[in-house]
Scaffold this motif. Structure first.
Motif, short mmCIF file in Angstrom:
data_model
loop_
_atom_site.label_atom_id
_atom_site.label_comp_id
_atom_site.label_asym_id
_atom_site.label_seq_id
_atom_site.Cartn_x
_atom_site.Cartn_y
_atom_site.Cartn_z
N GLN A 242 3.02 24.46 -78.08
CA GLN A 242 3.42 24.90 -79.40
C GLN A 242 4.61 24.09 -79.89
O GLN A 242 5.70 24.17 -79.34
CB GLN A 242 3.77 26.40 -79.40
CG GLN A 242 4.30 26.91 -80.73
CD GLN A 242 3.29 26.75 -81.87
OE1 GLN A 242 2.11 27.04 -81.70
NE2 GLN A 242 3.75 26.27 -83.02
N LYS B 232 8.26 26.32 -89.25
CA LYS B 232 7.12 25.76 -88.49
C LYS B 232 6.27 26.88 -87.91
O LYS B 232 5.02 26.83 -87.98
CB LYS B 232 7.65 24.87 -87.35
CG LYS B 232 6.53 24.26 -86.49
CD LYS B 232 5.68 23.31 -87.30
CE LYS B 232 4.67 22.55 -86.44
NZ LYS B 232 3.56 23.41 -85.98
N ARG C 27 4.27 28.49 -90.66
CA ARG C 27 3.15 27.63 -91.06
C ARG C 27 1.98 27.79 -90.10
O ARG C 27 0.82 27.66 -90.48
CB ARG C 27 3.63 26.17 -91.10
CG ARG C 27 2.59 25.19 -91.65
CD ARG C 27 3.17 23.79 -91.70
NE ARG C 27 2.17 22.81 -92.12
CZ ARG C 27 1.90 22.50 -93.38
NH1 ARG C 27 2.55 23.10 -94.35
NH2 ARG C 27 0.98 21.59 -93.67
N ASP C 28 2.28 28.06 -88.83
CA ASP C 28 1.25 28.23 -87.81
C ASP C 28 0.83 29.69 -87.63
O ASP C 28 0.16 30.04 -86.65
CB ASP C 28 1.74 27.68 -86.46
CG ASP C 28 1.97 26.17 -86.51
OD1 ASP C 28 1.44 25.52 -87.42
OD2 ASP C 28 2.70 25.65 -85.64
#
Length: 312
Positions: free
Chosen positions: A214, A196, A199-200
């Protein structure tokens, strides 16, 4: 046990934290964790094996994510090439263990396959892993009892709020300390978190700006640091009826139905992601927002009345 005290039902704890015997008049029943007499053995098996849940629900016209058994790593790659936004998970597991959501390349897909394979409780090696289409939307748990829904929560994935100073790793440590005080499970730093953040375009040493939330993972389980918000009043009856139909379709009287929906306030795009035959009740008792719903009370009333009305 608390519900039994309130309702005047006798009980004896046989294994602390696991199993108790409940009785009223000349009738008795057992509850193991949240496994109750309301779920027949075939229903339990269907719910435990995610591929069977998918098969049964789809056959009855209930919207579910597209899904395939992945017998090998090459199957996983092919499934990824076909759908791109996917979930790889064990066919049998508890608490979201072994689930990888939205792997971004073939290397991550192969890693996700291995994680799911190792975590799967399925006895057959060629049926241990499932590939599933990722459905975009928010995650909801609807607790079904007979012909009604007795609890609805929005499930939120583990997250931290930036302060412009601490790294994500440090924020997780601070959040876990707070969770420990509340008796909640910590946020684990695992493959799902790393995916995750990647991906960010972030990592554990990144500093998040002050006030920014977040999200750390896609799955929403309390066992992986997720939180819940009670949301029964805003939920449209469309989703209640969908959850009731799903539980009845697998032949049960009780279950926790996971629905992914874009807008819970009106009929909209959605899918039934899973049915839990032994749904965790903490979701309804330890809510971050909204009112606590003591769902064990109507469950125990339902079982009590069922036994008292039985001719056996």
């Amino acid at each position: 046990v608390e519900a039994a005290d309130i309702l005047g039902i006798n009980y004896k704890v046989l294994v602390p934290g696991l199993m108790a015997k409940f009785s009223i008049e000349n009738k008795h029943w057992f509850i193991i964790n949240t496994v109750t007499p309301l779920v027949p053995t075939p229903s339990t098996t269907i719910c435990k094996r995610k591929n069977l849940t998918h098969l049964v629900l789809k056959e009855q016209g209930v919207k579910v994510p597209e899904q395939e058994i992945l017998t090998c790593e090459m199957d996983a790659i092919k499934f990824y090439d076909k759908y791109k936004d996917i979930v790889i998970k064990p066919t049998q597991q508890l608490g979201g263990k072994g689930v990888s959501i939205l792997p971004q390349n073939e290397e991550q897909v192969l890693k996700a396959f291995k994680i799911a394979f190792d975590a799967s409780h399925a006895p057959s090696d060629d049926k241990k892993v499932i590939g599933e289409e990722f459905i975009h939307g928010e995650n909801y748990r609807l607790l079904v009892l007979g012909d009604q829904v007795i609890g609805i929560v929005r499930r939120k994935a583990a997250h931290v709020v930036g302060d412009g100073e601490h790294t994500i790793r440090q924020l997780i440590e601070l959040e876990n300390a707070s969770k420990k005080e509340k008796g909640l499970l910590p946020i684990p730093i695992d493959n799902e978190v790393m995916l995750k953040l990647m991906r960010d375009n972030l990592n554990l040493e990144s500093v998040v700006e002050k006030g920014k939330e977040q999200i750390l993972r896609y799955n929403c389980n309390l066992t992986t640091g997720g939180t819940t918000e009670e949301c029964a009043k805003e939920t449209h009856d469309f989703y209640r009826q969908l959850a009731i139909k799903a539980v009845k379709t697998v032949g049960s009287e009780f279950g926790g139905v996971d629905i992914i929906a874009k807008d819970i306030t009106k009929p909209d795009e959605c899918a039934v992601n899973e049915i839990n035959y032994n749904p965790g009740l903490r979701l309804h008792y330890k809510v971050d927002k909204g009112e606590q719903v003591k769902v064990a009370i109507p469950i125990m009333e339902y079982i009590r009345d069922k036994y008292l009305n039985s001719k056996e």
